[in-house]
Design a protein around this motif. Structure first.
Motif, mmCIF file in Angstrom:
data_model
loop_
_atom_site.group_PDB
_atom_site.id
_atom_site.type_symbol
_atom_site.label_atom_id
_atom_site.label_comp_id
_atom_site.label_asym_id
_atom_site.label_seq_id
_atom_site.Cartn_x
_atom_site.Cartn_y
_atom_site.Cartn_z
ATOM 1 N N CYS A 1 0.813 -1.220 0.000
ATOM 2 C CA CYS A 1 0.000 0.000 0.000
ATOM 3 C C CYS A 1 0.845 1.267 0.000
ATOM 4 O O CYS A 1 0.334 2.353 -0.299
ATOM 5 N N GLY A 2 2.117 1.141 0.393
ATOM 6 C CA GLY A 2 2.981 2.305 0.439
ATOM 7 C C GLY A 2 2.581 3.299 1.513
ATOM 8 O O GLY A 2 2.721 4.517 1.333
ATOM 9 N N ARG A 3 2.095 2.798 2.648
ATOM 10 C CA ARG A 3 1.673 3.673 3.738
ATOM 11 C C ARG A 3 1.946 3.002 5.080
ATOM 12 O O ARG A 3 2.156 1.792 5.166
ATOM 13 N N ARG A 4 1.954 3.810 6.125
ATOM 14 C CA ARG A 4 2.194 3.306 7.472
ATOM 15 C C ARG A 4 0.960 2.573 7.999
ATOM 16 O O ARG A 4 -0.167 2.835 7.562
ATOM 17 N N PRO A 5 1.166 1.669 8.966
ATOM 18 C CA PRO A 5 0.026 0.936 9.528
ATOM 19 C C PRO A 5 -1.025 1.835 10.178
ATOM 20 O O PRO A 5 -2.209 1.530 10.152
ATOM 21 N N VAL A 6 -0.584 2.945 10.752
ATOM 22 C CA VAL A 6 -1.507 3.893 11.369
ATOM 23 C C VAL A 6 -1.175 5.293 10.856
ATOM 24 O O VAL A 6 -0.050 5.763 11.014
ATOM 25 N N GLU A 7 -2.157 5.944 10.224
ATOM 26 C CA GLU A 7 -1.968 7.285 9.665
ATOM 27 C C GLU A 7 -3.072 8.202 10.177
ATOM 28 O O GLU A 7 -4.147 8.322 9.573
ATOM 29 N N PRO A 8 -2.866 8.871 11.329
ATOM 30 C CA PRO A 8 -3.904 9.710 11.939
ATOM 31 C C PRO A 8 -4.378 10.856 11.045
ATOM 32 O O PRO A 8 -5.490 11.364 11.235
ATOM 33 N N SER A 9 -3.574 11.262 10.068
ATOM 34 C CA SER A 9 -3.935 12.397 9.217
ATOM 35 C C SER A 9 -4.955 12.044 8.143
ATOM 36 O O SER A 9 -5.524 12.939 7.508
ATOM 37 N N LEU A 10 -5.211 10.755 7.932
ATOM 38 C CA LEU A 10 -6.146 10.332 6.890
ATOM 39 C C LEU A 10 -7.586 10.378 7.381
ATOM 40 O O LEU A 10 -7.859 10.622 8.565
ATOM 41 N N GLN A 11 -8.512 10.124 6.479
ATOM 42 C CA GLN A 11 -9.922 10.059 6.847
ATOM 43 C C GLN A 11 -10.139 8.919 7.842
ATOM 44 O O GLN A 11 -9.392 7.946 7.861
ATOM 45 N N THR A 12 -11.167 9.046 8.648
ATOM 46 C CA THR A 12 -11.402 8.108 9.749
ATOM 47 C C THR A 12 -11.343 6.655 9.311
ATOM 48 O O THR A 12 -10.702 5.820 9.960
#
Length: 358
Positions: A246-257
């Motif tokens: 996915c090219g993303r971190r396991p937890v991304e608080p800045s994204l949509q809920t």
């Protein structure tokens, strides 16, 4: 005359203090680990006095420095760790000595250790291409291509299989994540940072431990029971698979809920029939569709919150190598069905371990 002698005496004292400062203190119990011990003075020279300019990063429990050994020119990575008690030092050195016997092409080789008062220094092979997370998340000039990502995923799976089943003891890593996967000069993936790893006999039962690891990779049952086992690593490996695909971190608080927790987001996409929307957009569609789908589904399978619904690392590697089909499932229904272990593990295993917090 006295005025002339005193400066000489002071200079001699300073020289003696400096020599003592770099002198290794070897206790009797350490002799059994002697073949893997480095001289502290050599490490001090190799890292240019542990200068910030040689700092590679921060690993579990300490800083990691680049070094070049003065006697043979070998490039190494040196981790500096602080241990508070003598018993803790003894236990740690014994374990590092055992881990130093691990020999696998997909593990970062531990070369040995050094000790100075309460500080321990662990010496590893140097990996010139750094960590995998920097290749993906470190704003690289060039996108880390899918062909390399897929190869690294297989490399890590092979390393974990060796740790869990193929070595003389069972080793649970307990901190699998992209920052702990290092790349050699040919971009081969090697699992490193054994700061949380523990060794156990294959027939030992689990004991309660402190919860250790990294947020987003920690398996749910570990939080509730405090007991870790190879399935704990399998869960983290599943998160790791999704992270790289996915090219993303396991937890991304800045994204949509609904996107904050990666594994929940991917699960929802799979349930809605849009699983491939999870693929890293930075790849620009430059990947093999079948491989991407395989990695995403395998990631969901390995990160099943129910440990009995996960597979072994042996089967995970077989799936990545296209030697075995991925068990057919829809992510949402799979979690509800709670698929029996016997239908998923090939071959089955019941390795248990005992862990104490570190």
């Amino acid at each position: 005359m006295v005025c002339f002698v005193l400066p000489l005496v002071n200079a001699a004292i300073i020289v003696c203090c400096k020599r003592k400062q770099h002198r290794d203190i070897i206790e009797e119990w350490e002799m059994e680990y002697w073949p893997q011990r480095f001289n502290y003075k050599d490490l001090h020279i190799a890292t240019k006095g542990f200068r910030d300019e040689e700092l590679l990063g921060y690993g579990g429990f300490g800083r990691v420095y680049r070094g070049v050994m003065p006697n043979n020119g070998l490039q190494v990575a040196v981790k500096c760790i602080l241990r508070e008690t003598e018993e803790g030092i003894k236990e740690f050195i014994a374990e590092i000595s055992s881990l130093g016997r691990l020999q696998h092409r997909n593990l970062v080789q531990i070369r040995g250790f050094s000790r100075r008062v309460k500080k321990l220094f662990i010496v590893y092979d140097y990996m010139p291409n750094g960590s995998l997370d920097r290749k993906i998340f470190g704003k690289p000039e060039k996108v880390f291509e899918w062909v390399h990502r897929y190869k690294v995923l297989k490399d890590v799976a092979a390393g974990l299989l060796y740790l869990h089943e193929e070595w003389e003891q069972c080793v649970v890593h307990r901190d699998i994540k992209s920052s702990n996967v290092l790349l050699d000069s040919e971009l081969n993936g090697k699992l490193g940072d054994f700061g949380l790893a523990r060794l156990y006999e294959h027939n030992e039962n689990s004991h309660t431990t402190c919860v250790v690891g990294t947020l987003g990779y920690i398996t749910p049952e570990l939080i509730h029971t405090g007991k870790a086992r190879p399935a704990t690593d399998v869960f983290s490996f599943g998160i790791f698979l999704l992270e790289i695909a996915c090219g993303r971190r396991p937890v991304e608080p800045s994204l949509q809920t609904e996107q904050i927790v990666m594994v929940d987001w991917v699960r929802e996409l799979d349930a809605s029939g849009t699983l491939m929307d999870a693929a890293d957009p930075n790849l620009g569609g430059q990947y093999v569709d079948a491989e991407m789908e395989r990695v995403l589904k395998l990631g969901l399978l390995c990160s099943n919150p129910h440990p009995e619904g996960r597979i072994s690392m042996r089967l995970a590697l077989q799936i990545l190598e296209e030697e075995a089909p991925i068990p057919g499932f829809n992510a949402a229904s799979h979690l509800e069905m709670n698929v029996p272990t016997s239908t998923l593990k090939s071959p089955p295993y019941s390795i248990s371990i005992s862990l104490d917090g570190r």
